[in-house]
Design a protein around this motif. Structure first.
Motif, PDB file in Angstrom:
ATOM      1  N   PRO A 161      42.745  48.645  39.818  1.00 11.99           N
ATOM      2  CA  PRO A 161      41.351  48.718  39.348  1.00 11.99           C
ATOM      3  C   PRO A 161      40.569  47.525  39.865  1.00 11.99           C
ATOM      4  O   PRO A 161      41.149  46.493  40.205  1.00 11.99           O
ATOM      5  N   ARG A 162      39.265  47.657  39.932  1.00 13.51           N
ATOM      6  CA  ARG A 162      38.439  46.510  40.315  1.00 13.51           C
ATOM      7  C   ARG A 162      38.455  45.461  39.214  1.00 13.51           C
ATOM      8  O   ARG A 162      38.470  44.279  39.465  1.00 13.51           O
ATOM      9  N   TRP A 163      38.439  45.929  37.947  1.00 11.69           N
ATOM     10  CA  TRP A 163      38.457  45.030  36.794  1.00 11.69           C
ATOM     11  C   TRP A 163      39.483  45.503  35.772  1.00 11.69           C
ATOM     12  O   TRP A 163      39.586  46.693  35.503  1.00 11.69           O
ATOM     13  N   LEU A 164      40.200  44.566  35.186  1.00 11.76           N
ATOM     14  CA  LEU A 164      41.010  44.786  33.992  1.00 11.76           C
ATOM     15  C   LEU A 164      40.215  44.190  32.844  1.00 11.76           C
ATOM     16  O   LEU A 164      39.907  42.988  32.859  1.00 11.76           O
ATOM     17  N   ALA A 165      39.857  45.004  31.860  1.00 15.94           N
ATOM     18  CA  ALA A 165      39.058  44.553  30.723  1.00 15.94           C
ATOM     19  C   ALA A 165      39.932  44.566  29.471  1.00 15.94           C
ATOM     20  O   ALA A 165      40.239  45.628  28.932  1.00 15.94           O
ATOM     21  N   VAL A 166      40.347  43.398  29.039  1.00 19.58           N
ATOM     22  CA  VAL A 166      41.214  43.268  27.870  1.00 19.58           C
ATOM     23  C   VAL A 166      40.338  43.107  26.641  1.00 19.58           C
ATOM     24  O   VAL A 166      39.539  42.167  26.559  1.00 19.58           O
ATOM     25  N   ARG A 170      53.795  43.987  31.763  1.00 28.93           N
ATOM     26  CA  ARG A 170      53.582  45.411  32.039  1.00 28.93           C
ATOM     27  C   ARG A 170      52.209  45.636  32.648  1.00 28.93           C
ATOM     28  O   ARG A 170      52.045  46.419  33.586  1.00 28.93           O
ATOM     29  N   LEU A 171      51.211  44.915  32.152  1.00 30.04           N
ATOM     30  CA  LEU A 171      49.860  45.045  32.699  1.00 30.04           C
ATOM     31  C   LEU A 171      49.804  44.605  34.156  1.00 30.04           C
ATOM     32  O   LEU A 171      49.138  45.235  34.974  1.00 30.04           O
ATOM     33  N   ARG A 172      50.493  43.526  34.475  1.00 28.31           N
ATOM     34  CA  ARG A 172      50.527  43.066  35.864  1.00 28.31           C
ATOM     35  C   ARG A 172      51.073  44.162  36.780  1.00 28.31           C
ATOM     36  O   ARG A 172      50.545  44.408  37.867  1.00 28.31           O
ATOM     37  N   GLU A 173      52.132  44.827  36.327  1.00 26.10           N
ATOM     38  CA  GLU A 173      52.736  45.907  37.122  1.00 26.10           C
ATOM     39  C   GLU A 173      51.791  47.107  37.235  1.00 26.10           C
ATOM     40  O   GLU A 173      51.640  47.691  38.307  1.00 26.10           O
ATOM     41  N   GLU A 227      38.821  33.183  35.378  1.00 25.12           N
ATOM     42  CA  GLU A 227      39.064  32.670  36.727  1.00 25.12           C
ATOM     43  C   GLU A 227      40.284  33.346  37.345  1.00 25.12           C
ATOM     44  O   GLU A 227      40.312  33.607  38.542  1.00 25.12           O
ATOM     45  N   ARG A 228      41.286  33.624  36.526  1.00 30.86           N
ATOM     46  CA  ARG A 228      42.511  34.263  36.995  1.00 30.86           C
ATOM     47  C   ARG A 228      42.212  35.686  37.469  1.00 30.86           C
ATOM     48  O   ARG A 228      41.360  36.376  36.903  1.00 30.86           O
ATOM     49  N   THR A 229      42.886  36.104  38.501  1.00 33.67           N
ATOM     50  CA  THR A 229      42.828  37.494  38.957  1.00 33.67           C
ATOM     51  C   THR A 229      44.250  38.017  39.059  1.00 33.67           C
ATOM     52  O   THR A 229      45.217  37.253  39.046  1.00 33.67           O
ATOM     53  N   LEU A 230      44.380  39.303  39.167  1.00 34.52           N
ATOM     54  CA  LEU A 230      45.658  39.946  39.457  1.00 34.52           C
ATOM     55  C   LEU A 230      45.493  40.609  40.812  1.00 34.52           C
ATOM     56  O   LEU A 230      44.975  41.719  40.900  1.00 34.52           O
ATOM     57  N   GLY A 231      45.851  39.902  41.867  1.00 37.08           N
ATOM     58  CA  GLY A 231      45.560  40.383  43.214  1.00 37.08           C
ATOM     59  C   GLY A 231      44.053  40.433  43.399  1.00 37.08           C
ATOM     60  O   GLY A 231      43.364  39.451  43.157  1.00 37.08           O
ATOM     61  N   ASP A 232      43.546  41.596  43.786  1.00 39.39           N
ATOM     62  CA  ASP A 232      42.102  41.774  43.964  1.00 39.39           C
ATOM     63  C   ASP A 232      41.393  42.191  42.672  1.00 39.39           C
ATOM     64  O   ASP A 232      40.186  42.411  42.676  1.00 39.39           O
ATOM     65  N   THR A 233      42.134  42.331  41.599  1.00 37.17           N
ATOM     66  CA  THR A 233      41.571  42.784  40.323  1.00 37.17           C
ATOM     67  C   THR A 233      41.092  41.598  39.497  1.00 37.17           C
ATOM     68  O   THR A 233      41.871  40.693  39.183  1.00 37.17           O
ATOM     69  N   GLY A 234      39.812  41.631  39.147  1.00 38.65           N
ATOM     70  CA  GLY A 234      39.274  40.618  38.250  1.00 38.65           C
ATOM     71  C   GLY A 234      39.660  40.932  36.817  1.00 38.65           C
ATOM     72  O   GLY A 234      39.958  42.085  36.476  1.00 38.65           O
ATOM     73  N   ILE A 235      39.661  39.919  35.986  1.00 36.27           N
ATOM     74  CA  ILE A 235      39.973  40.100  34.563  1.00 36.27           C
ATOM     75  C   ILE A 235      38.747  39.701  33.753  1.00 36.27           C
ATOM     76  O   ILE A 235      38.154  38.646  33.973  1.00 36.27           O
ATOM     77  N   TRP A 236      38.389  40.560  32.817  1.00 35.05           N
ATOM     78  CA  TRP A 236      37.267  40.292  31.910  1.00 35.05           C
ATOM     79  C   TRP A 236      37.794  40.479  30.491  1.00 35.05           C
ATOM     80  O   TRP A 236      38.360  41.525  30.171  1.00 35.05           O
ATOM     81  N   VAL A 237      37.638  39.489  29.664  1.00 35.14           N
ATOM     82  CA  VAL A 237      38.047  39.604  28.266  1.00 35.14           C
ATOM     83  C   VAL A 237      36.826  40.010  27.452  1.00 35.14           C
ATOM     84  O   VAL A 237      35.765  39.388  27.538  1.00 35.14           O
ATOM     85  N   LEU A 238      36.994  41.077  26.691  1.00 31.46           N
ATOM     86  CA  LEU A 238      35.924  41.616  25.852  1.00 31.46           C
ATOM     87  C   LEU A 238      36.270  41.408  24.381  1.00 31.46           C
ATOM     88  O   LEU A 238      37.448  41.293  24.028  1.00 31.46           O
ATOM     89  N   PRO A 239      35.274  41.403  23.514  1.00 32.73           N
ATOM     90  CA  PRO A 239      35.576  41.304  22.083  1.00 32.73           C
ATOM     91  C   PRO A 239      36.299  42.563  21.607  1.00 32.73           C
ATOM     92  O   PRO A 239      36.064  43.664  22.122  1.00 32.73           O
TER      93      PRO A 239
END
Length: 195
Positions: free
Chosen positions: A121-126, A111-114, A147-159
């Motif tokens: 968004p520029r960043w997805l922050a999980v 669902r998030l990918r969709e 390292e993984r992106t979703l298209g042009d969206t970077g992913i950042w994992v937060l606590p």
């Protein structure tokens, strides 16, 4: 702070979901889409993300410089004017995130990918590394940029900002959130320079 709810009110909240906070026409582009794991009972009862007393999301968001002042959960729509949004990986409300199955988390990842493909968004922050590992089949993922992106969206994992996450202090969380804010600002400045 959220008002007190009776046990019956909290039990009834299990059947509710929370709307995403996403840009409306005229809002700035979405810089960061914060993704919680799923709504807790207080959040579902109020209709506001990260509403449980003791959840550190709103204070950490302010400490990290994302908001000019400390917002209350009821003011979540103010994020749109700042280029920020909120969603959840899983819509189902639970008392604790560990009540979710791995299948629910994997479906939430899809669902998030969709959603990211639609909102860009520029960043997805999980917020929650364990949920991210399951949802994105990344068992070795750690907090920080991925390292993984979703298209042009970077992913950042937060606590996870839950008060139940004793591994991270508020100050340490704010430092990690601030690293994301700095990356988002740098990306925005780079995009503005290219425009």
């Amino acid at each position: 702070m959220a008002s007190r709810f009776s046990a019956a009110e909290l039990a009834a909240a299990r059947d509710r979901t929370i709307d995403d906070v996403l840009p409306a026409p005229g809002d700035p582009p979405l810089r960061v889409l914060f993704c919680g794991i799923n709504p807790g009972l207080v959040s579902a009862a109020t209709g506001h993300h990260f509403a449980r007393p003791g959840n550190r999301f709103w204070p950490v968001l302010h400490d990290a410089g994302f908001t000019p002042r400390l917002l209350r959960p009821a003011e979540q729509d103010e994020l749109r004017g700042l280029g920020l949004g909120i969603t959840n990986m899983v819509a189902r409300t639970t008392a604790r995130a560990d009540e979710l199955s791995d299948d629910e988390l994997r479906a939430g990842g899809e669902r998030l990918r969709e959603l990211v493909a639609a909102e860009r968004p520029r960043w997805l922050a999980v917020v929650g590394v364990t949920a991210y590992r399951v949802a994105f089949a990344a068992p070795r993922a750690a907090v920080g940029p991925q390292e993984r992106t979703l298209g042009d969206t970077g992913i950042w994992v937060l606590p996870n900002p839950s008060g139940l996450n004793a591994h991270w202090s508020r100050a340490a969380m704010a430092e990690e959130f601030a690293r994301l804010r700095e990356a988002a600002e740098a990306a925005q400045a780079s995009g503005d320079a290219q425009a």
